[in-house]
Design a protein around this motif. Structure first.
Motif, PDB file in Angstrom:
ATOM      1  N   ASN A 143       0.781  -1.232   0.000  1.00  0.00           N
ATOM      2  CA  ASN A 143       0.000   0.000   0.000  1.00  0.00           C
ATOM      3  C   ASN A 143       0.818   1.291   0.000  1.00  0.00           C
ATOM      4  OD1 ASN A 143      -2.514  -1.380  -0.037  1.00  0.00           O
ATOM      5  ND2 ASN A 143      -2.254  -1.810   2.142  1.00  0.00           N
ATOM      6  N   GLU A 144       2.031   1.216  -0.571  1.00  0.00           N
ATOM      7  CA  GLU A 144       2.808   2.421  -0.813  1.00  0.00           C
ATOM      8  C   GLU A 144       3.718   2.182  -2.006  1.00  0.00           C
ATOM      9  OE1 GLU A 144       6.593   2.481   2.066  1.00  0.00           O
ATOM     10  OE2 GLU A 144       4.709   2.511   3.178  1.00  0.00           O
ATOM     11  N   PHE A 145       4.192   3.268  -2.596  1.00  0.00           N
ATOM     12  CA  PHE A 145       5.058   3.144  -3.768  1.00  0.00           C
ATOM     13  C   PHE A 145       6.511   3.046  -3.325  1.00  0.00           C
ATOM     14  CE2 PHE A 145       1.292   4.990  -5.838  1.00  0.00           C
ATOM     15  CZ  PHE A 145       1.139   4.058  -6.854  1.00  0.00           C
ATOM     16  N   GLY A 146       7.137   1.927  -3.695  1.00  0.00           N
ATOM     17  CA  GLY A 146       8.533   1.689  -3.343  1.00  0.00           C
ATOM     18  C   GLY A 146       9.432   1.921  -4.538  1.00  0.00           C
ATOM     19  N   GLN A 147      10.565   2.569  -4.302  1.00  0.00           N
ATOM     20  CA  GLN A 147      11.503   2.884  -5.383  1.00  0.00           C
ATOM     21  C   GLN A 147      12.237   1.632  -5.845  1.00  0.00           C
ATOM     22  OE1 GLN A 147      13.975   6.546  -5.146  1.00  0.00           O
ATOM     23  NE2 GLN A 147      15.713   5.146  -5.318  1.00  0.00           N
ATOM     24  N   ILE A 148      12.252   1.414  -7.170  1.00  0.00           N
ATOM     25  CA  ILE A 148      12.959   0.257  -7.723  1.00  0.00           C
ATOM     26  C   ILE A 148      14.022   0.669  -8.735  1.00  0.00           C
ATOM     27  CG2 ILE A 148      11.040  -1.320  -7.291  1.00  0.00           C
ATOM     28  CD1 ILE A 148      10.366  -1.141 -10.311  1.00  0.00           C
ATOM     29  N   LEU A 149      14.078   1.958  -9.103  1.00  0.00           N
ATOM     30  CA  LEU A 149      15.077   2.445 -10.065  1.00  0.00           C
ATOM     31  C   LEU A 149      15.290   3.930  -9.841  1.00  0.00           C
ATOM     32  CD1 LEU A 149      15.299   1.683 -13.859  1.00  0.00           C
ATOM     33  CD2 LEU A 149      15.105   4.067 -13.107  1.00  0.00           C
ATOM     34  N   SER A 150      16.552   4.370  -9.993  1.00  0.00           N
ATOM     35  CA  SER A 150      16.879   5.786  -9.814  1.00  0.00           C
ATOM     36  C   SER A 150      18.136   6.116 -10.607  1.00  0.00           C
ATOM     37  CB  SER A 150      17.109   6.089  -8.324  1.00  0.00           C
ATOM     38  OG  SER A 150      18.423   5.715  -7.932  1.00  0.00           O
ATOM     39  N   PRO A 153      23.686   5.174  -8.055  1.00  0.00           N
ATOM     40  CA  PRO A 153      24.159   3.814  -7.774  1.00  0.00           C
ATOM     41  C   PRO A 153      23.996   3.396  -6.318  1.00  0.00           C
ATOM     42  CG  PRO A 153      25.753   4.975  -9.145  1.00  0.00           C
ATOM     43  CD  PRO A 153      24.731   5.994  -8.718  1.00  0.00           C
ATOM     44  N   ASP A 154      24.010   4.353  -5.388  1.00  0.00           N
ATOM     45  CA  ASP A 154      23.945   3.997  -3.969  1.00  0.00           C
ATOM     46  C   ASP A 154      22.543   4.155  -3.394  1.00  0.00           C
ATOM     47  OD1 ASP A 154      23.896   6.717  -4.208  1.00  0.00           O
ATOM     48  OD2 ASP A 154      25.384   7.133  -2.642  1.00  0.00           O
ATOM     49  N   ASP A 155      21.539   4.306  -4.275  1.00  0.00           N
ATOM     50  CA  ASP A 155      20.168   4.480  -3.823  1.00  0.00           C
ATOM     51  C   ASP A 155      19.409   3.159  -3.950  1.00  0.00           C
ATOM     52  OD1 ASP A 155      18.031   5.828  -2.804  1.00  0.00           O
ATOM     53  OD2 ASP A 155      17.942   7.352  -4.383  1.00  0.00           O
ATOM     54  N   ALA A 156      18.166   3.134  -3.461  1.00  0.00           N
ATOM     55  CA  ALA A 156      17.353   1.911  -3.511  1.00  0.00           C
ATOM     56  C   ALA A 156      17.048   1.521  -4.955  1.00  0.00           C
ATOM     57  CB  ALA A 156      16.061   2.122  -2.736  1.00  0.00           C
ATOM     58  N   ASP A 163      18.004  10.925 -15.307  1.00  0.00           N
ATOM     59  CA  ASP A 163      17.323  11.428 -14.115  1.00  0.00           C
ATOM     60  C   ASP A 163      15.904  10.871 -14.084  1.00  0.00           C
ATOM     61  OD1 ASP A 163      19.513  12.958 -13.236  1.00  0.00           O
ATOM     62  OD2 ASP A 163      18.989  14.566 -14.631  1.00  0.00           O
ATOM     63  N   ALA A 164      15.813   9.576 -13.829  1.00  0.00           N
ATOM     64  CA  ALA A 164      14.541   8.864 -13.844  1.00  0.00           C
ATOM     65  C   ALA A 164      14.383   8.053 -12.567  1.00  0.00           C
ATOM     66  CB  ALA A 164      14.469   7.941 -15.062  1.00  0.00           C
ATOM     67  N   TRP A 165      13.150   7.927 -12.149  1.00  0.00           N
ATOM     68  CA  TRP A 165      12.814   7.130 -10.966  1.00  0.00           C
ATOM     69  C   TRP A 165      11.620   6.254 -11.287  1.00  0.00           C
ATOM     70  CZ3 TRP A 165      14.803  11.969 -10.679  1.00  0.00           C
ATOM     71  CH2 TRP A 165      15.839  12.211  -9.771  1.00  0.00           C
ATOM     72  N   PHE A 166      11.733   4.951 -10.984  1.00  0.00           N
ATOM     73  CA  PHE A 166      10.600   4.037 -11.104  1.00  0.00           C
ATOM     74  C   PHE A 166      10.173   3.631  -9.696  1.00  0.00           C
ATOM     75  CE2 PHE A 166      11.563   1.927 -15.513  1.00  0.00           C
ATOM     76  CZ  PHE A 166      11.605   3.181 -16.100  1.00  0.00           C
ATOM     77  N   HIS A 167       8.876   3.625  -9.482  1.00  0.00           N
ATOM     78  CA  HIS A 167       8.300   3.146  -8.227  1.00  0.00           C
ATOM     79  C   HIS A 167       7.202   2.131  -8.541  1.00  0.00           C
ATOM     80  CE1 HIS A 167      10.306   6.715  -6.672  1.00  0.00           C
ATOM     81  NE2 HIS A 167      10.049   6.301  -5.445  1.00  0.00           N
TER      82      HIS A 167
END
Length: 235
Positions: A143-150, A153-156, A163-167
């Motif tokens: 029930n929340e959006f979790g980051q899977i791509l950013s 390199p040291d992020d989730a 400059d992209a983020w997938f959740h």
């Protein structure tokens, strides 16, 4: 907030027998001048590969390519020495950079593998080719959006040269989950993997997609148990 909706039944369709694919944006033999991508997001292919079949070795260059399996096993081999299996609950990214060739085969002889292949245009050309694979199922909370791509390199999650983020969010019926954009000149493409949700005034169902711009954030209300992928990219 401005939006553009792409219903599942308006996607390009390719049926090669061993491969059945739906194309959200123009790809291969499917060409629609109004569907050339969404900002830096260039390809969303919904692929179904029959048992024992697959894509033979083929080259890529200067593209960030992500695969997200939903069922079955996807066997990946490439020219930088990677040889592995990607399954549901995992994500794979390949930075093609100066050039890489790879094959993607169904790891089972008697059942299909289903996966999304997503291409994002990079923010720099000619990088060293790289491969990354990560289990994301354990990172996602209900029930929340979790980051899977950013981009970091040291992020989730995995990272790419953009400059992209997938959740991703697994939402129970009746739950509303919010998303705040990271960039001012960014948009978000929401893809409904399964279920039924409401964003703004629009109801979206399985495999529908919606591009969202001119907003700092929005809510996704689950009208059924749903799985949603949000892809934030520069416009």
């Amino acid at each position: 907030m401005k939006t553009i909706v792409h219903k599942a039944n308006t996607r390009g369709d390719a049926n090669h027998g061993w491969l059945k694919s739906k194309h959200t944006f123009s790809f291969a033999n499917y060409y629609n001048p109004e569907r050339m991508g969404f900002g830096a997001l260039r390809v969303i292919n919904d692929d179904h590969v029959e048992g024992g079949k697959g894509f033979g070795t083929h080259p890529h260059r200067d593209m960030e390519i992500t695969s997200i399996p939903t069922s079955g096993k996807l066997v990946h081999k490439d020219t930088i020495g990677t040889n592995g299996i990607i399954e549901s609950g995992e994500i794979q990214v390949m930075s093609a950079g100066t050039g890489i060739a790879h094959s993607e085969m169904n790891g089972n002889a008697d059942e299909p593998v289903k996966f999304f292949q997503i291409w994002v245009m990079p923010n720099k050309q000619g990088v060293e080719p790289r491969y990354q694979q990560l289990k994301i199922a354990d990172m996602l909370k209900p029930n929340e959006f979790g980051q899977i791509l950013s981009p970091h390199p040291d992020d989730a999650g995995v990272w790419i040269h953009q400059d992209a983020w997938f959740h991703m969010g697994n939402l129970d019926k009746g739950v509303s989950a919010g998303y705040e954009l990271k960039g001012n000149q960014h948009g978000v493409y929401a893809f409904i993997i399964e279920g039924k949700v409401k964003i703004g005034d629009e109801v979206l169902e399985t495999r529908d997609g919606m591009g969202i711009i001119d907003t700092k954030g929005f809510d996704v209300e689950a009208l059924e148990d749903s799985r949603v992928l949000l892809m934030e990219v520069p416009m």
